[in-house]
Design a protein around this motif. Structure first.
Motif, PDB file in Angstrom:
ATOM      1  N   UNK A  42       6.310  -9.364   5.466  1.00 29.54           N
ATOM      2  CA  UNK A  42       6.369  -8.378   6.792  1.00 29.54           C
ATOM      3  C   UNK A  42       6.364  -9.309   8.165  1.00 29.54           C
ATOM      4  N   UNK A  43       7.266  -8.841   9.013  1.00 26.80           N
ATOM      5  CA  UNK A  43       7.699  -8.903   9.885  1.00 26.80           C
ATOM      6  C   UNK A  43       8.959 -10.804   9.884  1.00 26.80           C
ATOM      7  N   UNK A  44       9.111 -10.976   9.008  1.00 26.61           N
ATOM      8  CA  UNK A  44       9.849 -12.403   8.985  1.00 26.61           C
ATOM      9  C   UNK A  44      11.695 -11.112   9.594  1.00 26.61           C
ATOM     10  N   UNK A  45      12.602 -11.903   9.435  1.00 17.44           N
ATOM     11  CA  UNK A  45      14.519 -11.885  10.303  1.00 17.44           C
ATOM     12  C   UNK A  45      14.995 -11.587   8.650  1.00 17.44           C
ATOM     13  N   UNK A  46      15.521 -10.487   8.192  1.00 18.56           N
ATOM     14  CA  UNK A  46      16.476 -10.490   7.618  1.00 18.56           C
ATOM     15  C   UNK A  46      17.833 -10.351   7.416  1.00 18.56           C
ATOM     16  N   UNK A  47      18.565 -10.331   7.156  1.00 18.20           N
ATOM     17  CA  UNK A  47      20.393  -9.963   6.755  1.00 18.20           C
ATOM     18  C   UNK A  47      19.669  -8.660   6.706  1.00 18.20           C
ATOM     19  N   UNK A  48      20.800  -7.131   7.458  1.00 18.70           N
ATOM     20  CA  UNK A  48      20.436  -5.820   6.701  1.00 18.70           C
ATOM     21  C   UNK A  48      21.874  -6.226   5.413  1.00 18.70           C
ATOM     22  N   UNK A  49      20.731  -4.885   4.697  1.00 19.75           N
ATOM     23  CA  UNK A  49      21.793  -5.316   3.192  1.00 19.75           C
ATOM     24  C   UNK A  49      21.036  -5.745   2.442  1.00 19.75           C
ATOM     25  N   UNK A  50      20.334  -6.689   2.864  1.00 17.31           N
ATOM     26  CA  UNK A  50      19.412  -7.279   1.462  1.00 17.31           C
ATOM     27  C   UNK A  50      18.556  -6.650   0.702  1.00 17.31           C
ATOM     28  N   UNK A  51      18.286  -7.167  -0.554  1.00 16.36           N
ATOM     29  CA  UNK A  51      17.705  -7.197  -1.381  1.00 16.36           C
ATOM     30  C   UNK A  51      16.561  -6.696  -1.644  1.00 16.36           C
ATOM     31  N   UNK A  52      15.548  -6.403  -1.551  1.00 19.51           N
ATOM     32  CA  UNK A  52      13.853  -6.551  -1.839  1.00 19.51           C
ATOM     33  C   UNK A  52      13.507  -6.292  -2.265  1.00 19.51           C
ATOM     34  N   UNK A 101      17.887  -1.942   4.530  1.00 16.32           N
ATOM     35  CA  UNK A 101      17.590  -2.609   3.892  1.00 16.32           C
ATOM     36  C   UNK A 101      17.440  -2.032   2.571  1.00 16.32           C
ATOM     37  N   UNK A 102      17.854  -2.787   1.014  1.00 12.76           N
ATOM     38  CA  UNK A 102      17.502  -1.752  -0.784  1.00 12.76           C
ATOM     39  C   UNK A 102      16.338  -2.088  -1.020  1.00 12.76           C
ATOM     40  N   UNK A 103      16.240  -1.761  -2.001  1.00 12.62           N
ATOM     41  CA  UNK A 103      15.121  -2.346  -3.117  1.00 12.62           C
ATOM     42  C   UNK A 103      16.176  -2.951  -4.326  1.00 12.62           C
ATOM     43  N   UNK A 104      15.196  -3.676  -4.591  1.00 10.85           N
ATOM     44  CA  UNK A 104      15.463  -4.665  -5.563  1.00 10.85           C
ATOM     45  C   UNK A 104      15.060  -4.605  -6.979  1.00 10.85           C
ATOM     46  N   UNK A 105      14.406  -5.377  -7.623  1.00 14.51           N
ATOM     47  CA  UNK A 105      13.686  -5.322  -8.938  1.00 14.51           C
ATOM     48  C   UNK A 105      12.252  -4.872  -8.896  1.00 14.51           C
ATOM     49  N   UNK A 106      12.351  -3.539  -8.976  1.00 13.54           N
ATOM     50  CA  UNK A 106      10.852  -3.356  -9.288  1.00 13.54           C
ATOM     51  C   UNK A 106      10.184  -4.050 -10.106  1.00 13.54           C
ATOM     52  N   UNK A 107       8.858  -4.715 -10.287  1.00 11.31           N
ATOM     53  CA  UNK A 107       8.234  -5.225 -11.449  1.00 11.31           C
ATOM     54  C   UNK A 107       6.668  -4.943 -11.664  1.00 11.31           C
ATOM     55  N   UNK A 108       5.877  -5.525 -12.062  1.00 11.57           N
ATOM     56  CA  UNK A 108       4.528  -4.913 -12.370  1.00 11.57           C
ATOM     57  C   UNK A 108       3.776  -6.610 -12.103  1.00 11.57           C
ATOM     58  N   UNK A 109       2.539  -6.327 -12.332  1.00 11.07           N
ATOM     59  CA  UNK A 109       1.321  -7.156 -12.143  1.00 11.07           C
ATOM     60  C   UNK A 109       0.515  -6.970 -13.648  1.00 11.07           C
ATOM     61  N   UNK A 110       0.380  -8.073 -13.807  1.00  8.88           N
ATOM     62  CA  UNK A 110      -0.942  -8.136 -14.474  1.00  8.88           C
ATOM     63  C   UNK A 110      -1.761  -7.290 -14.067  1.00  8.88           C
ATOM     64  N   UNK A 117       0.787  -1.342   0.329  1.00  9.70           N
ATOM     65  CA  UNK A 117       0.452  -0.078   0.272  1.00  9.70           C
ATOM     66  C   UNK A 117       1.051   1.093  -0.056  1.00  9.70           C
ATOM     67  N   UNK A 118       2.411   1.068   0.181  1.00  9.79           N
ATOM     68  CA  UNK A 118       3.056   2.318   0.215  1.00  9.79           C
ATOM     69  C   UNK A 118       3.423   2.956  -1.668  1.00  9.79           C
ATOM     70  N   UNK A 119       4.102   4.247  -1.681  1.00  6.25           N
ATOM     71  CA  UNK A 119       4.341   4.380  -3.271  1.00  6.25           C
ATOM     72  C   UNK A 119       5.322   4.138  -2.975  1.00  6.25           C
ATOM     73  N   UNK A 120       6.149   4.029  -4.129  1.00  2.58           N
ATOM     74  CA  UNK A 120       6.976   3.644  -4.240  1.00  2.58           C
ATOM     75  C   UNK A 120       8.451   4.216  -3.432  1.00  2.58           C
TER      76      UNK A 120
END
Length: 266
Positions: A59-69, A32-41, A17-20
């Protein structure tokens, strides 16, 4: 003993629900960092646009710092129009500047008052206009824009009020004048005729020659501007065999002319 290297971990924030921009800010805050931004049909047209629809890590999962989402944001085509403002009234020719951008652009249409409009074509005729632009992309995202405006240029007016009388066998010269619209003007005779021996210059509006016959000659002159807007004025020219002193209605000049009087007809 061996050195143990500890890696930073963080909690995955909810991006849904957030804007880019807000999504990338949330990722930065969570280290964390932004990875690939894609679109859905979105061929059904039901998906909201310009907000995050899904993310690669819940949301809520543990993830290593710097991971591209990676995350999905459906973005419609961007439509921009320059030189036109909604509701504006223009007094000169208009050329809308239209830009439609989308990495996956599929179709776009531009109409003016319901008819196809070729970009770059000047709008030159007075009237009310509706410019409509629509576009879609390969994911089914759509965008449209409608602008209403008016063109109200000064209309063409023939300023010459009277034709000076002429004299048989005496050289004659007078130039018609016009204002308004878009110069240059083209001059024609819409009805009636000049006295025999006189001719109208279609470019300058000049009437010249040597009258060959006395009489009263009603003439309708038409002035057409560069945008094909036109007006007609009815005038009357008299030609006589006998020359008298005639004074221009403006009082600026006088000349020896025929006994007929100069007449303007409504």
């Amino acid at each position: 003993g061996a050195d143990v290297q500890l890696r930073c971990k963080t909690k995955m924030p909810s991006l849904l629900g957030l804007s880019y921009t807000d999504a990338t800010n949330a990722l930065t805050t969570a280290q964390l960092s932004a990875g690939t931004v894609y679109e859905l049909d979105n061929s059904g047209g039901s998906l909201p646009l310009n907000v995050v629809l899904e993310q690669s890590v819940p949301a809520g999962n543990d993830v290593f710092c710097g991971t591209a989402i990676n995350f999905a944001v459906n973005t419609p085509p961007q439509i921009r129009v320059a030189n036109i403002i909604e509701g504006a009234i223009y007094t000169a020719d208009i050329v809308p500047s239209i830009s439609i951008t989308d990495t996956n652009l599929r179709n776009s249409t531009v109409t003016l008052n319901g008819q196809p409009y070729a970009q770059g074509t000047p709008i030159i005729v007075n009237g009310q206009y509706t410019l409509t632009i629509a576009a879609d992309d390969t994911f089914g995202n759509t965008a449209s824009l409608t602008l209403q405006f008016s063109l109200n240029k000064a209309s063409v007016t023939i300023d010459t009020a009277l034709l000076s009388p002429g004299t048989v066998s005496k050289a004659y010269s007078q130039t018609l004048t016009a204002t308004g619209g878009t110069a240059p003007y083209t001059w024609t005779i819409a009805a009636g005729s000049l006295p025999p021996g006189l001719a109208l210059n279609s470019t300058t509006g000049g009437i010249s020659g040597t009258p060959a016959a006395a009489g009263i000659y009603p003439v309708s002159f038409q002035a057409t501007d560069a945008d094909q807007a036109s007006t007609v004025k009815n005038l009357v020219m008299s030609v006589s065999d006998v020359a008298v002193q005639w004074t221009d209605p403006s009082g600026t000049s006088s000349q020896s002319v025929a006994t007929g009087i100069a007449v303007a007809e409504a």
